[in-house]
Enzyme design. Sequence first.
Site, short mmCIF file in Angstrom:
data_model
loop_
_atom_site.label_atom_id
_atom_site.label_comp_id
_atom_site.label_asym_id
_atom_site.label_seq_id
_atom_site.Cartn_x
_atom_site.Cartn_y
_atom_site.Cartn_z
CB SER A 69 3.39 79.53 48.60
OG SER A 69 3.48 80.78 47.86
CG ASP A 283 1.38 81.91 50.91
OD1 ASP A 283 1.35 82.35 49.85
OD2 ASP A 283 2.32 81.78 51.64
CG ASP A 285 3.95 84.65 50.76
OD1 ASP A 285 3.63 84.57 49.47
OD2 ASP A 285 4.80 83.92 51.19
CD GLU A 376 12.15 85.61 46.15
OE1 GLU A 376 12.99 84.73 46.32
OE2 GLU A 376 10.86 85.24 46.43
CB ALA A 377 11.38 89.32 39.53
CG ASN A 378 8.49 85.69 43.22
OD1 ASN A 378 8.38 86.54 44.19
ND2 ASN A 378 9.09 84.80 43.40
N PRO A 503 18.70 74.92 40.48
CG PRO A 503 19.64 73.68 42.44
CD PRO A 503 19.89 74.80 41.41
CB THR A 506 9.17 75.33 45.98
OG1 THR A 506 9.29 75.90 44.61
CG2 THR A 506 9.67 76.18 46.90
P1 NG1 Z 1 12.18 78.06 43.92
O1 NG1 Z 1 11.09 76.90 43.69
O2 NG1 Z 1 13.38 77.68 44.62
O3 NG1 Z 1 12.50 78.91 42.63
C1 NG1 Z 1 10.11 79.78 44.36
C2 NG1 Z 1 10.49 81.22 43.94
C3 NG1 Z 1 11.40 81.97 45.16
C4 NG1 Z 1 10.51 81.92 46.27
C5 NG1 Z 1 10.08 80.50 46.70
C6 NG1 Z 1 9.12 80.43 47.93
C7 NG1 Z 1 10.92 81.89 41.72
C8 NG1 Z 1 11.83 81.90 40.30
N1 NG1 Z 1 11.18 81.16 42.59
O4 NG1 Z 1 11.41 79.20 44.64
O5 NG1 Z 1 11.54 83.36 44.51
O6 NG1 Z 1 9.49 82.86 46.41
O7 NG1 Z 1 9.28 79.86 45.52
O8 NG1 Z 1 7.74 80.75 47.65
O9 NG1 Z 1 10.07 82.83 41.59
ZN ZN Z 2 3.18 82.59 49.00
#
Ligand code: NG1
Ligand code: ZN
Length: 548
Positions: A69, A283, A285, A376-378, A503, A506
Amino acid sequence: MPPSSLRVVYAFAREMHPKTTDIFIEYGTAGFRTKASLLEHVVYRMGLLAVIRSRCKNGRTIGMMITASHNLEPDNGVKLIDPDGEMLEQSWEEIATRLANVSDNDLESTTGQIIKEVNADMGLKASVFIGMDTRYTSPRLAAAAVHGVMALKGTAREFGIVTTPMLHYCVKCRNDNTYGTPTEEGYYEKIVGAFKRIRQTLPVYGKYSTTLHVDGANGVGGKKLNIIKKTLDGELDLVLFNLGGNGGKLNLNCGADFVKVSQKPPVGVEHVPFQRVASLDGDGDRIVYYYLDDNNRMHMLDGDRIATLLASYITELLKSCAAPSLALGLVQTAYANGASTNYITQQLKVPVTCVKTGVKHLHHAALAYDIGVYFEANGHGTVVYSNNAKNTIKKIAEEGEPEQRKAASLLLNFIDMTNETVGDAISDLFLVETVLCARGHDARDWHAAYTDLPCRQLKVAVQDRNAITTADAERQCTAPEGLQTRIDELVAEYKDGRSFVRPSGTEDVVRVYAEADTQESADKLAAQVAQAVFDLAGGVGDRPELPA
Ligand code: NG1
Ligand code: ZN
């Protein structure tokens, strides 16, 4: 399949994909993700697991996506896709972790145990769709996946380089042909076709401009948009950059994650004030939009903004259809800006559910509504429609009053444009562009809906990130002792302050989020909470600094 034929599982492992590391690896928020060099045996074993999963699901197709990703080039990863195009069922994550970590010598017996445990009928056919992103390590890993599938006599179909959501879509279509055709072309026909149909009924007016700049993060999403661009017949003028040529590195100083987390524009484009720009991730998404104003200040249009834009537009269409019985709801995580949550509940009057990070949680919660919008905000998210919603809207499109029919047909195309299986940057882009066009809005109009609270995200390295545990959709920290009390004390010192820690699933870090009434306060609160994490949860390396 007699147990003796499991011998080949070991043979492939030993000869071609031996386990060369003892580092423990876990199926996290988005599957396995780590340095590409540590993954070959893991991907091979996931090929085995995909076949077992397919047989548990009566031979329905399972997906395997090779990607990391938004992570940088040296990383890679693998995740499994369940038959309806959704993420692997959570109870199988532990099985995946177990299979990934056994020694080669124990692989055959562990595979046998798992087959027994999940009661897979190994006499059934099994089908696995395999896709990969643009990383140079991906083809080798995809080959390991194919070997895993072959070792258990499943059928592998390789899709080559595709976005993650395209593979989810193809898996869904293969198992449910009413959803579409399980090919890349089928995907374009459905999603882009619906966009073009809508555009023919919506005149371009007001401040909406058909020009959209798109940052491809040097990944697969930009490449696919480059194919789509040629078929858009001028309905949308995509100006693509960071397409992977000219030495551009995947996700490096570009892409949705970089833009969202660093709150900076990507490299690779000349910044013109008020120009609408979209950034995809590696990727394809995730998507976030932004623009710079005439003082070069950046204004982010992130997942929260996309969610509110889509939810408000769908609500409008439902009103025009006279289908108020359909319940629309929105799903967010603790990372959603507090201002967006207020806007949704107080202005849009739409109910909100807050869940743990990770699309699988959002997706699941969204299914509880007739129409569930989740982001998700992202920038990772989509909209899901229940059968009841689809049937109701179809009926109105056929039998309603002329105005209702018009709104219902538009909504049906809107549904077709949506990749309901998972968050999809390309599909989301077309959805956003449709709403902006329908409203005659530019990026500033979109941004005017509400004012974000300034926020900051930080990472802290600790000895064991799982020493941090959380509750209440990650908004409260339950261990280590004393950390939540400390966070509460710090937050109380700031106007509109809010902060939480969790925590990462990823990366090997603890994430810190903070928001407050000014950027300075948000930065300071985040840094103070990061220090508290460092002190109370076994920080390693340099102690986080407070802003000067
Ligand atoms: P982690 O690393 O668990 O915070 C991140 C994103 C998730 C999700 C995953 C999968 C943030 C804060 N966290 O996870 O929202 O998208 O990657 O790609 O953006
Ligand atoms: Zn992605």
